[in-house]
Write an enzyme that holds these catalytic residues in place. Structure first.
Site, mmCIF file in Angstrom:
data_model
loop_
_atom_site.group_PDB
_atom_site.id
_atom_site.type_symbol
_atom_site.label_atom_id
_atom_site.label_comp_id
_atom_site.label_asym_id
_atom_site.label_seq_id
_atom_site.Cartn_x
_atom_site.Cartn_y
_atom_site.Cartn_z
ATOM 1 N N SER A 1 0.829 -1.203 0.000
ATOM 2 C CA SER A 1 0.000 0.000 0.000
ATOM 3 C C SER A 1 0.865 1.255 0.000
ATOM 4 O O SER A 1 2.081 1.208 0.247
ATOM 5 C CB SER A 1 -0.930 -0.010 1.217
ATOM 6 O OG SER A 1 -1.901 1.018 1.099
ATOM 7 N N VAL A 2 0.239 2.375 -0.288
ATOM 8 C CA VAL A 2 0.958 3.647 -0.346
ATOM 9 C C VAL A 2 1.531 4.001 1.024
ATOM 10 O O VAL A 2 0.944 3.707 2.066
ATOM 11 C CB VAL A 2 0.011 4.757 -0.864
ATOM 12 C CG1 VAL A 2 -1.121 5.029 0.131
ATOM 13 C CG2 VAL A 2 0.767 6.033 -1.166
ATOM 14 N N ASP B 1 10.432 -0.971 -8.167
ATOM 15 C CA ASP B 1 9.678 -0.270 -7.135
ATOM 16 C C ASP B 1 8.302 0.065 -7.696
ATOM 17 O O ASP B 1 8.169 0.913 -8.574
ATOM 18 C CB ASP B 1 10.426 1.006 -6.721
ATOM 19 C CG ASP B 1 9.670 1.808 -5.676
ATOM 20 O OD1 ASP B 1 8.911 1.199 -4.898
ATOM 21 O OD2 ASP B 1 9.825 3.040 -5.637
ATOM 22 N N GLY C 1 2.056 2.355 -4.966
ATOM 23 C CA GLY C 1 1.089 1.781 -4.041
ATOM 24 C C GLY C 1 -0.327 2.272 -4.235
ATOM 25 O O GLY C 1 -1.268 1.628 -3.773
ATOM 26 N N HIS C 2 -0.515 3.427 -4.897
ATOM 27 C CA HIS C 2 -1.857 3.960 -5.069
ATOM 28 C C HIS C 2 -2.710 3.059 -5.955
ATOM 29 O O HIS C 2 -2.223 2.479 -6.931
ATOM 30 C CB HIS C 2 -1.804 5.360 -5.688
ATOM 31 C CG HIS C 2 -1.534 6.445 -4.691
ATOM 32 N ND1 HIS C 2 -0.288 6.619 -4.109
ATOM 33 C CD2 HIS C 2 -2.334 7.394 -4.149
ATOM 34 C CE1 HIS C 2 -0.343 7.654 -3.278
ATOM 35 N NE2 HIS C 2 -1.570 8.135 -3.285
ATOM 36 N N GLY D 1 -31.286 6.164 -32.224
ATOM 37 C CA GLY D 1 -31.600 7.506 -31.741
ATOM 38 C C GLY D 1 -32.147 7.437 -30.330
ATOM 39 O O GLY D 1 -32.331 6.351 -29.762
ATOM 40 N N SER E 1 -29.847 1.528 -29.034
ATOM 41 C CA SER E 1 -28.427 1.140 -29.176
ATOM 42 C C SER E 1 -27.510 2.318 -28.847
ATOM 43 O O SER E 1 -26.871 2.870 -29.726
ATOM 44 C CB SER E 1 -28.146 0.597 -30.580
ATOM 45 O OG SER E 1 -28.667 1.424 -31.590
ATOM 46 N N LYS F 1 8.653 -0.072 9.364
ATOM 47 C CA LYS F 1 8.332 0.966 10.353
ATOM 48 C C LYS F 1 8.095 0.368 11.733
ATOM 49 O O LYS F 1 7.205 0.815 12.488
ATOM 50 C CB LYS F 1 7.134 1.795 9.893
ATOM 51 C CG LYS F 1 7.331 2.456 8.524
ATOM 52 C CD LYS F 1 6.197 3.395 8.164
ATOM 53 C CE LYS F 1 6.409 4.000 6.782
ATOM 54 N NZ LYS F 1 5.340 4.944 6.406
#
Length: 625
Positions: A24-25, A101, A104-105, A458, A532, A157
């Site tokens: 993910s981002v 790389d 992530g978006h 139409g 159509s 992280k």
């Protein structure tokens, strides 16, 4: 903490590893790769100085932002996101690497799929403070779907969760449970901090509880399947080379196996065979070529070979079919519409393709199979496809090169979807076109006029059915054999199972087109009165019938006039919200761009318009009879 500085010395003979970073981002993909480049002495001093300056301007970490080494586009730096796939190359003492790389978006999922299609392993990043997200799961599904069998669950992280072992183990357990049916052979979970270098190249003292490998040592040692030379020979033909009248070569990249001078090969789909006379590589003539080699082959016999054909081993041929089941990753803001005609690009060839059935959409959070009539942007689904002619292919599980394809919009050339082939639909091989004793030309001579399909299109209330009825009456009075297909009448019978959603409207016109074709082959003039609303389907019917026998008649009446007429009271109900998917109100009408007849029907009497059409039609019907 100290940073190990392992310079790129001579790597061992272990084959290079191509891996993808995804997730993910803001999970730290670009930061991780930037850190890998830095720790392997691949960032020059002047680049480090520039990186320090850019980190103060664009950075997000408060320290040196290694992500800026990868976010090369100014737009990426300004937004702090990755847009395109960035490829980097680096080596350690033990192995060389090609790393992609991926963004992530969600809106750049197509770019991520492109990166995954060329990788051997995926490093799937997760922000330890957020856990598994929808985009994490989507990327995991795409990675598994595209044949990657080795995944590193990179829990990044960890500094944001105080390097908590419980948090890490919880994320790892959740992912293993989610990915149980995705077909991965190995899942290695590694906790680290890309920003600070923890568990990147060496074990981290701040996570002493973790007993597994650091990321780089793990990537140096893992073995993935690379050797494709022992598989059956495959080479899709990318180019027929004719520099002069004496040379005819077939250029392409060997997708699997190997080929030698003198080997017998078969050309698919024709089935003709010959022997390899000559192999030309980048360095000149050679005796053999193997998987991954770009070569030009010449054959001993003058047989027909075209771009998009496949050269294959004669006794281990690729599949040949015009229908198969496939997984799709939908990449367009325009929805997938079953029964609409698209273009498929497969093995350098292009062929018309239609999704004949959407089996299900995959719920990216639970992997459950959801009933669906269409696919939207970033959806993943399983469908059946039908092609205009047979093509040669392998299932994706056998060959990632010859078993993949893309779908393209026939009129905008936009890439709509990436697909992988699951298996051929064998039932297609049970059907064979029956030759008829009486031809369309013979029926036309009996009726003494040509067959035609007159397509009146139409807005609702434009006067299509009124005009079609007047034209049919005039043709009938002149001895022309006609029949009428009207929108409401067809929906009360043949198409009573269809509603008015976009997919149903597409299928409605597809069925009508097939019926009109059969009736025109019987020698009739077929008058079709259908809203159509989509150009794509009107063009599809034109191609199905043939340009010479198809006449599009645009009954051009303004929306205001149609609303004022409202002969069936439908506009009133649609504007009040009682009817959904009503053309002209909450569903668009795409005006014809080049209709044979453009009848401005607002203020002109219907009979006058019908007479105008009749004058042209009689000449077309009787000409050259």
């Amino acid at each position: 903490m100290p940073v190990p500085r392992a310079g790129p010395l001579n790597a061992e003979t272990r084959l290079p590893l191509r891996f993808l970073t995804c997730g993910s981002v803001d999970d730290g993909k670009s930061t991780l790769i930037g850190r890998l480049l830095y720790e392997n002495n691949l960032v020059f001093e002047d680049h480090l100085a520039a990186l320090d300056r850019d980190s103060k301007k664009h950075g997000t970490t408060g320290t040196v932002d290694f992500a800026l080494l990868l976010d090369g586009l100014e737009t990426e730096r300004e937004q702090g996101i990755t847009i395109d796939v960035a490829y980097r190359y680096f080596s350690t003492r033990r192995r060389s690497f090609v790393v992609a790389d991926a963004p992530g978006h969600e809106q750049y999922t197509r770019n991520m799929a492109t990166g995954a299609s060329n990788a051997d392993l995926a490093v799937l990043l997760v922000d330890a403070s957020k856990g598994l997200l929808s985009q994490t799961r989507r990327h995991a599904i795409i990675v598994g779907m595209l044949g990657l069998r080795h995944v590193v669950l990179a829990v990044n992280k960890m500094d944001l969760v105080a390097f908590d072992e419980v948090v890490f183990e919880g994320i790892a357990d959740d992912f293993r449970a989610f990915a149980a049916d995705l077909g991965f052979r190995t899942i290695q979970a590694i906790p680290f901090s890309a920003r600070d270098g923890d568990n990147i190249s060496a074990p981290s003292a701040r996570m002493a509880w973790y007993r597994g490998p650091a990321l780089v040592p793990y990537l140096e040692e893992i073995e993935v399947d690379h050797d494709r030379t022992d598989r059956p020979f495959r080479m899709p033909v990318q180019l027929v080379s004719r520099p002069d009248g004496d040379f005819r070569g077939f250029a392409g990249t060997v997708a699997d196996g190997r080929v030698r001078v003198g080997d017998e090969v078969v050309v698919l789909p024709s089935g003709r065979s010959s022997r390899v006379k000559q192999i030309l590589g980048p360095g000149g003539e050679c005796d053999q070529a193997a998987a991954g080699d770009a070569v030009t082959l010449t054959l001993a016999d003058e047989i027909d070979v075209a771009r998009g054909d496949m050269l294959a081993a004669p006794h281990q041929r690729a599949h040949l079919a015009d229908q198969f089941s496939a997984h799709l990753v939908w990449m367009s803001t325009d929805k997938l519409l079953p029964s609409r005609s698209y273009l498929m690009k497969i093995n350098h060839g292009t062929v018309a393709a239609t999704v004949t059935g959407l089996k299900h959409r995959i719920d990216i959070n639970t992997l459950s199979k959801m009933a669906a009539k269409t696919l939207a942007l970033n959806d993943i689904g399983v469908c059946n496809l039908s092609l205009a002619r047979p093509v040669a292919f392998d299932t994706y599980s056998d060959n990632r090169d010859t078993g993949s394809f893309i779908l393209i919009d026939r009129y905008t050339n936009e890439t709509l979807a990436a697909g992988i082939i699951d298996f051929a639909l064998r039932r297609a091989g049970n059907l064979h076109h029956q030759q008829l004793a009486v031809t369309t030309a013979q029926r036309s001579r009996l009726m003494q006029h040509k067959p035609l399909v007159l397509w009146f299109t139409g807005l609702p209330g434009a006067g299509k059915s009124t005009l079609a009825n007047l034209v049919e009456a005039g043709l009938h009075a002149r001895g022309i054999h006609t029949t009428m297909l009207d929108g409401d009448n067809v929906r009360l019978g043949l198409n009573r199972d269809l509603g008015f959603t976009e997919p149903d409207r597409v299928e409605n016109i597809r069925r009508v087109g097939e019926v009109a074709k059969l009736m025109s082959e019987a020698g009739l003039v077929v008058l079709c009165s259908f809203i159509s609303p989509f150009r794509a389907e009107r063009r599809m019917v034109r191609e199905l019938i043939g340009t010479e026998a198809f006449i599009e008649i645009f009954v051009d009446t303004s929306l205001e006039t149609c609303i004022a007429r409202d002969p069936k009271g439908l506009y009133r109900r649609a504007l009040a919200g009682e009817i959904k998917n009503f053309t002209g109100v909450d569903q668009p009408y795409e005006r014809p761009e080049a209709a044979e007849f453009h009848l401005a029907a607002g203020n002109t009497e219907a009979q006058e318009l019908a007479d105008r059409a009749m004058e042209y039609l009689i000449e077309r019907l009787l000409h050259d009879m």
